[in-house]
Design a protein around this motif. Sequence first.
Motif, PDB file in Angstrom:
ATOM      1  N   ALA A 308      34.944  50.527 -63.974  1.00 18.05           N
ATOM      2  CA  ALA A 308      35.480  50.520 -62.608  1.00 18.05           C
ATOM      3  C   ALA A 308      34.366  50.671 -61.591  1.00 18.05           C
ATOM      4  N   LEU A 309      33.427  51.537 -61.858  1.00 18.18           N
ATOM      5  CA  LEU A 309      32.315  51.771 -60.930  1.00 18.18           C
ATOM      6  C   LEU A 309      31.406  50.555 -60.843  1.00 18.18           C
ATOM      7  N   LYS A 310      31.166  49.936 -61.976  1.00 15.42           N
ATOM      8  CA  LYS A 310      30.343  48.728 -61.981  1.00 15.42           C
ATOM      9  C   LYS A 310      31.022  47.617 -61.192  1.00 15.42           C
ATOM     10  N   ASP A 311      32.327  47.478 -61.397  1.00 18.54           N
ATOM     11  CA  ASP A 311      33.082  46.461 -60.662  1.00 18.54           C
ATOM     12  C   ASP A 311      33.072  46.725 -59.158  1.00 18.54           C
ATOM     13  N   ALA A 312      32.990  48.027 -58.778  1.00 25.06           N
ATOM     14  CA  ALA A 312      32.990  48.391 -57.361  1.00 25.06           C
ATOM     15  C   ALA A 312      31.607  48.240 -56.733  1.00 25.06           C
ATOM     16  N   GLY A 313      30.620  47.805 -57.507  1.00 21.93           N
ATOM     17  CA  GLY A 313      29.302  47.546 -56.956  1.00 21.93           C
ATOM     18  C   GLY A 313      28.316  48.692 -57.043  1.00 21.93           C
ATOM     19  N   TYR A 314      28.679  49.747 -57.777  1.00 28.91           N
ATOM     20  CA  TYR A 314      27.750  50.876 -57.891  1.00 28.91           C
ATOM     21  C   TYR A 314      26.683  50.594 -58.938  1.00 28.91           C
ATOM     22  N   GLN A 315      25.496  51.132 -58.686  1.00 28.42           N
ATOM     23  CA  GLN A 315      24.352  50.858 -59.550  1.00 28.42           C
ATOM     24  C   GLN A 315      23.671  52.117 -60.087  1.00 28.42           C
ATOM     25  N   ILE A 316      23.766  53.231 -59.338  1.00 30.80           N
ATOM     26  CA  ILE A 316      23.015  54.443 -59.686  1.00 30.80           C
ATOM     27  C   ILE A 316      23.965  55.637 -59.697  1.00 30.80           C
ATOM     28  N   VAL A 317      23.865  56.446 -60.749  1.00 31.71           N
ATOM     29  CA  VAL A 317      24.748  57.589 -60.964  1.00 31.71           C
ATOM     30  C   VAL A 317      23.941  58.883 -60.863  1.00 31.71           C
ATOM     31  N   GLY A 318      24.460  59.850 -60.119  1.00 32.81           N
ATOM     32  CA  GLY A 318      23.875  61.194 -60.102  1.00 32.81           C
ATOM     33  C   GLY A 318      24.748  62.131 -60.904  1.00 32.81           C
ATOM     34  N   ARG A 319      24.159  62.752 -61.940  1.00 30.60           N
ATOM     35  CA  ARG A 319      24.942  63.653 -62.804  1.00 30.60           C
ATOM     36  C   ARG A 319      24.196  64.978 -62.996  1.00 30.60           C
ATOM     37  N   TYR A 320      24.970  66.005 -63.319  1.00 33.01           N
ATOM     38  CA  TYR A 320      24.441  67.367 -63.401  1.00 33.01           C
ATOM     39  C   TYR A 320      23.888  67.679 -64.783  1.00 33.01           C
ATOM     40  N   LEU A 321      22.733  68.353 -64.789  1.00 30.97           N
ATOM     41  CA  LEU A 321      22.083  68.687 -66.054  1.00 30.97           C
ATOM     42  C   LEU A 321      22.815  69.770 -66.821  1.00 30.97           C
ATOM     43  N   CYS A 322      23.450  70.711 -66.114  1.00 26.32           N
ATOM     44  CA  CYS A 322      24.067  71.839 -66.817  1.00 26.32           C
ATOM     45  C   CYS A 322      25.232  72.376 -66.004  1.00 26.32           C
ATOM     46  N   ASN A 323      25.984  73.290 -66.612  1.00 26.28           N
ATOM     47  CA  ASN A 323      27.081  73.963 -65.938  1.00 26.28           C
ATOM     48  C   ASN A 323      26.587  75.268 -65.316  1.00 26.28           C
ATOM     49  N   VAL A 324      27.454  75.880 -64.545  1.00 22.49           N
ATOM     50  CA  VAL A 324      27.148  77.177 -63.946  1.00 22.49           C
ATOM     51  C   VAL A 324      27.725  78.254 -64.852  1.00 22.49           C
ATOM     52  N   ALA A 325      26.868  79.167 -65.287  1.00 22.17           N
ATOM     53  CA  ALA A 325      27.316  80.235 -66.173  1.00 22.17           C
ATOM     54  C   ALA A 325      28.446  81.029 -65.525  1.00 22.17           C
TER      55      ALA A 325
END
Length: 730
Positions: A308-325
């Motif tokens: 869905a994101l690719k179809d919407a034209g997105y190219q770069i994803v920002g994701r989190y390395l870890c959770n909050v304890a």
Amino acid sequence: MADDMVRRAQRFINTVYNGVPGIPHVDEDGVTGWSTMYALTRCLQHELGLTSLSDSFGPTTLSTLQSKWPTISRSSVPPANIIRILQSGLYCKGYDGGEIDGIYNDRVAAAVTKLKTDMGVSDAFPGDATTPKVFKGVLNMDAYVVISGGSGTVRTIQRWMNARYINRRNYFVIPCDGHFSRDVQKALMFVIQYELGMSDDVANGVFGPATKDGLKQNTLSTGSTGVWVNLFSAAMIFNRRDGVTFTDSFGSALASAASAFQQFVKLPVTGKGDFQTWASLLVSTGDSTRKGTAFDCVTEVNTPRALALKDAGYQIVGRYLCNVAGTTLNKMIQPFELTTILGHGLRVFPIYQTYGGAVSYFNFKQGAADGFDAIVWARHHGFKPGTRIYFAVDYDAIDADVTSNIIPHFRGIKQSIDEYGGGYTMGIYGPRNVCSRVGGQGLTSASFVSDMSTGFSGNLGYPMPEDWAFDQIATITVGSGDRRIEIDNDIASGRDQGQNSVVPPGISEELDVPFDSQYLGTLLSDIRHYFSTIGIEESGIGQPYSTEESFRILMAYDRLITNLARALRMRKSLIQVPLLWEIRHYSDLDIASDELVRQHYNNGIGGKIDGSTGLGQIFAATAIAARNHSVDLGILNVPKLNPAKEADLWPIWQKLNTEPDFNIGVVPHVHIWGANDVGAPRPSLDYSDANTLRVLVRYQGSGPDAEADGQKRLGLYRVFESFNKPLREK
């Protein structure tokens, strides 16, 4: 610098209004500050008969003053204390208040005339009388002359705005200090609405639908003239666009500057003052309906969502390395998620955020710990050298917070990343001012700007950071059904393309974790028991630290030791053992040895050039050799030094002696160097007992005594491991 007349103003407050409820005592230090201005405001409210006093010179104060004394001058007769409050405020502003005697004399009249000229309102309020809006402008900390770093052009615009709009009901005197600020930005929005024809009852300073619709009807282009060009050029200057002059004529120079700005913020390059350009100049989100090519999210990007994101034209994803304890939100990158993201042609950049939501979180030590933690998590997910990690400042940080806490915090992060990051670089996520100031210190190389928070003090009145990579402007939903995902829509500048590959996941590694404090007593008891079996008593003659005191010192550094072990992929027990051993055996002889080294370098004669020192009892030459070795291996990024050169030995010895964090940080490198020296493999997570023994012996030295000592330390290593191993396997 203290000023005697300001001190007299403060004494006036404390003397005349002593005991009046709601009017605080102020320090009589002769220094103008908000506490003095707030107190003067409360004094005025008291004289006006208001019973609910506050720091704010708000609508009630203004309207009451307007109804009782619409002008204050030599011909009007307000109470003398009102004149004294005005005189005190003038002195606090740097104008001659004509003594604090309650008389509106020639000196007061001249000061008010000069003040109104500086404000730009002398035509709107002619003569030497003080009007309510001018009085309001006296009782604050705004300056009406250019102050340090200010721009004469910006001041010209500020005075022009005051002159043109001061008689509108909700427009008040803005600073004329040459600096774009939050108050100037808010005033500019009111001004835009006034020029759109909104009445005082409608204009509210909010960038709402009516304002947006009005701006869409006021596109400017080459040849345009009039007040709208004044406002557009002013907004360009406020946003620090080079080569722009304050003008009412839209010429080729302004068109060229508009094109450059559009290119900078990634808008269609038209060279016009169109709606999207106006929006980007006026609010941090700009046109929040713009379509981005990047996004960040707290939700796993699985195959349907990736499609869905690719179809919407997105190219770069920002994701989190870890959770909050301690939280239940699972926002971190999930197993094999990166394979899915990359497999669908998307690129990815990592974000590190544990808490970061208040100033109290930020300090150098926390930053150093965050840097270590981010390194560990980035490697865990397979991010390669060259990856930029964005560290979050996720609250409305004021400028003072940036100076006192956030910049030191990022210095700590940078120290860890530079020394142990193996090629990782640093970015920052946060409001505009935070990003610009931290980047301006050379601590980060790109900004991920939290522009959705339009009201943040760090966004309102600040231009886009020059090094921006991602601009977060709106939360939206993409896709439907199992493809549905909520994301933050980000504009990408092209500065950071994200990563298009990662190291494939390998065998899961059991890294050490922070010690669980509930087991501290049991661990201490086991250490005491083991020490007793090898003849080490609770305390010894000439040894200042008992076993318990030594243990407490060691465990105070558990976070640092854990981070070092995780970053270097070795067992924390291997770091704990020599530290505890050396602290417990620290003696008067070590104190004397330290003094001899100081004597050599401070007096230039006698003494000795080096000696073991600090918590880990490490020689400066050993520290230099060990760190040089790690530099050669590519696991440490620091300048190489000469262990035979006194000019290098002395600074390192001092750091070992006076900086516990530095001393502890050298211990694992001594082990890595020592392993190489005795032909053992580099310490690792699956290090054998035989190799552990060889490294522990080498830390002590060589020969029979070192061998015997090493055997004892191996036993202590096993005690630590009996606690560390179960904790990391939970």
